[in-house]
Enzyme design. Structure first.
Site, short mmCIF file in Angstrom:
data_model
loop_
_atom_site.label_atom_id
_atom_site.label_comp_id
_atom_site.label_asym_id
_atom_site.label_seq_id
_atom_site.Cartn_x
_atom_site.Cartn_y
_atom_site.Cartn_z
N GLU A 327 0.82 -1.20 0.00
CA GLU A 327 0.00 0.00 0.00
C GLU A 327 0.86 1.26 0.00
O GLU A 327 1.76 1.40 0.83
CB GLU A 327 -0.90 0.06 1.24
CG GLU A 327 -1.84 -1.11 1.41
CD GLU A 327 -2.55 -1.06 2.75
OE1 GLU A 327 -3.69 -1.54 2.81
OE2 GLU A 327 -1.97 -0.54 3.73
N CYS A 328 0.59 2.17 -0.89
CA CYS A 328 1.16 3.51 -0.90
C CYS A 328 2.70 3.47 -0.82
O CYS A 328 3.36 3.17 -1.78
CB CYS A 328 0.56 4.36 0.21
SG CYS A 328 0.65 6.14 -0.12
N GLY A 329 3.29 3.75 0.35
CA GLY A 329 4.74 3.68 0.47
C GLY A 329 5.29 2.31 0.14
O GLY A 329 6.36 2.18 -0.46
#
Length: 456
Positions: A327-329
């Site tokens: 997720e994301c990072g």
């Protein structure tokens, strides 16, 4: 609940001060944050040592919210819920996802924080307006922020005339400041002097808040039927009893994850092992699945790049079919290169050929729904996931396996990667609100474990 008329009213600071004061009284204190925010709960837990979770009525239905609250209530003497934005502010101009909805569902008395700076009698119109907007009459008290003792006397009287209990006031405190950065507030572990600032704030609150009234209001919180476990979790454990190990990235670079996600995975039969992409030399032994959450990998790109062994280990694990949520990072970490804040590029886990690029403004922000365009790790084609995005960094290869819609304004786009063993993209998932997805992830880990045992 400590709610507010709007963002910037001081509710986070006042909530933290109240939590600290309650701890000083020897109470076992718990905290909640309305909405999907990671940062405020990090302050509650890392600076104050108060266990904090999220309550989000966009992600979860009423039964789930009540289950999450009652699951913790027996472990604490008192819980404080910090609201989000303005009390009535939800998705668009609805109350869905608002502090007001959470207060109603959890039967929680509300203390409204009002920034009284530059106001006098007009404060009555603010209070009356909030009072009349509310359906269930949860607003029972008020704290006036950034005012003097003399001004407080008049404001307190106006509150009493409206049937709202004045809990106290907070004067302007110039020595207490919370720095900002591109994801809102700075992470708690970066503020070395913040505990002393909280102590100063708490000293002030001890003098200017009515603690007897505050505790009396807390005692008036309602109750609801106790649920030992959500039914679908119980059924899943009976039908899928095999225990699996999930390796979860957790360090300064990957610090954004919901503790509830970890708790749910454990309820579903997972052993959770943490590792550090910054420091660890290999994935936890016997790992059957991988969870790469969000955080600030761009601030640690050089050190992440230097740990080539763990990068290779992660790439090999994913390419060999280990189920993975990124997720994301965590998604940026799977790019060929990542740009840091000094515009330097560093090699990451080259699962995707694109680069992770710095952005000068907030690229995506807010709640989204995600419809799967094909069968994959977390969902079948056509299934919907509930998520949120909040990121400045962008991707040259954002993926297109989900049709994404922003419910507040109807904006649409394609996003993320979704295969039989991988979900990777910018959106963050709250697993209690996506329990079928969590169960699908665990089933994939069980399948991978069996494959390892059989030597395939």
């Amino acid at each position: 609940m400590i709610a507010a008329t709007g963002s910037g009213s001081g509710k986070t600071m006042i909530t933290c001060g109240i939590l600290n004061c309650l701890k000083r009284r020897g109470l076992k204190v718990g905290a909640w944050k309305c909405g999907p925010d990671y940062i405020d709960p990090m302050f509650h837990s890392r600076i104050l040592g108060v266990s904090t979770r999220n309550l989000d009525s966009f992600f979860c239905d009423k039964d789930t919210i009540q289950y999450l609250v009652e699951k913790r209530e027996m472990q604490e003497d008192i819980s404080v819920i910090e609201g989000v934005m303005g009390y009535f502010d939800g998705i668009g101009f609805t109350e869905t996802g608002s502090s007001a909805e959470i207060a109603e569902w959890t039967k929680t008395p509300v203390i409204l924080v009002v920034n009284g700076a530059g106001m006098s009698r007009s404060i009555g119109a603010v209070l009356k307006g909030f009072q009349e907007m509310e359906k269930t009459k949860q607003i029972m008290g008020v704290i006036f922020n950034r005012i003097s003792k003399n001004v407080y006397k008049g404001m307190a009287e106006m509150a009493r005339n409206l049937g709202i209990i004045p809990i106290g006031y907070v004067p302007k405190l110039k020595e207490i400041q919370l720095p900002s950065r591109h994801l809102g507030l700075v992470t708690a572990q970066e503020i070395t002097s913040f505990q002393s600032q909280f102590d100063l704030l708490s000293d002030q609150l001890e003098q200017t808040l009515d603690w007897e009234q505050l505790l009396k209001l807390a005692a008036e919180a309602g109750t609801f039927d106790r649920k030992e476990e959500l039914n679908d979790i119980t059924v899943f454990r009976k039908e899928n009893p095999e225990a699996v190990t999930v390796a979860v990235a957790r360090d300064e670079a990957f610090c954004f994850f919901y503790p509830e996600n970890i708790e749910l995975l454990e309820q579903l039969g997972c052993n959770v092992c943490f590792f550090s992409p910054l420091q660890s030399q290999e994935l936890p032994k016997h790992a059957d699945a991988l969870y790469l959450g969000g955080g600030y990998p761009e601030l640690h790109a050089k050190q992440l790049a230097e740990n080539k062994k763990i990068r290779n280990d992660i790439l090999n694990a994913i390419q060999n079919g280990m189920p993975c949520i990124a997720e994301c990072g965590g998604f940026l970490y799977l790019h060929r290169e990542l740009e840091d804040e000094q515009y330097q590029f560093y090699p990451m886990v080259p699962l995707y050929e694109g680069k992770g690029l710095s952005g000068d403004r907030l690229g995506r922000f807010g709640y989204i729904t995600m419809r799967a365009e094909k069968d994959g790790l977390l969902a079948k084609k056509g299934d919907c996931l509930y998520a949120h995005e909040f990121h400045y960094w962008n991707s040259e290869a954002p993926g297109s396996d989900f049709y994404v819609r922003k419910p507040g304004n109807g904006r649409e786009w394609m996003s993320s990667y979704h295969t039989d063993t991988l979900y990777a993209g910018f959106p963050h998932l709250y697993l209690y609100g996506n329990r079928k997805a969590a169960m699908s992830f665990v089933k994939a880990a069980q399948k991978f474990q069996k494959r390892k045992v059989n030597g395939k």
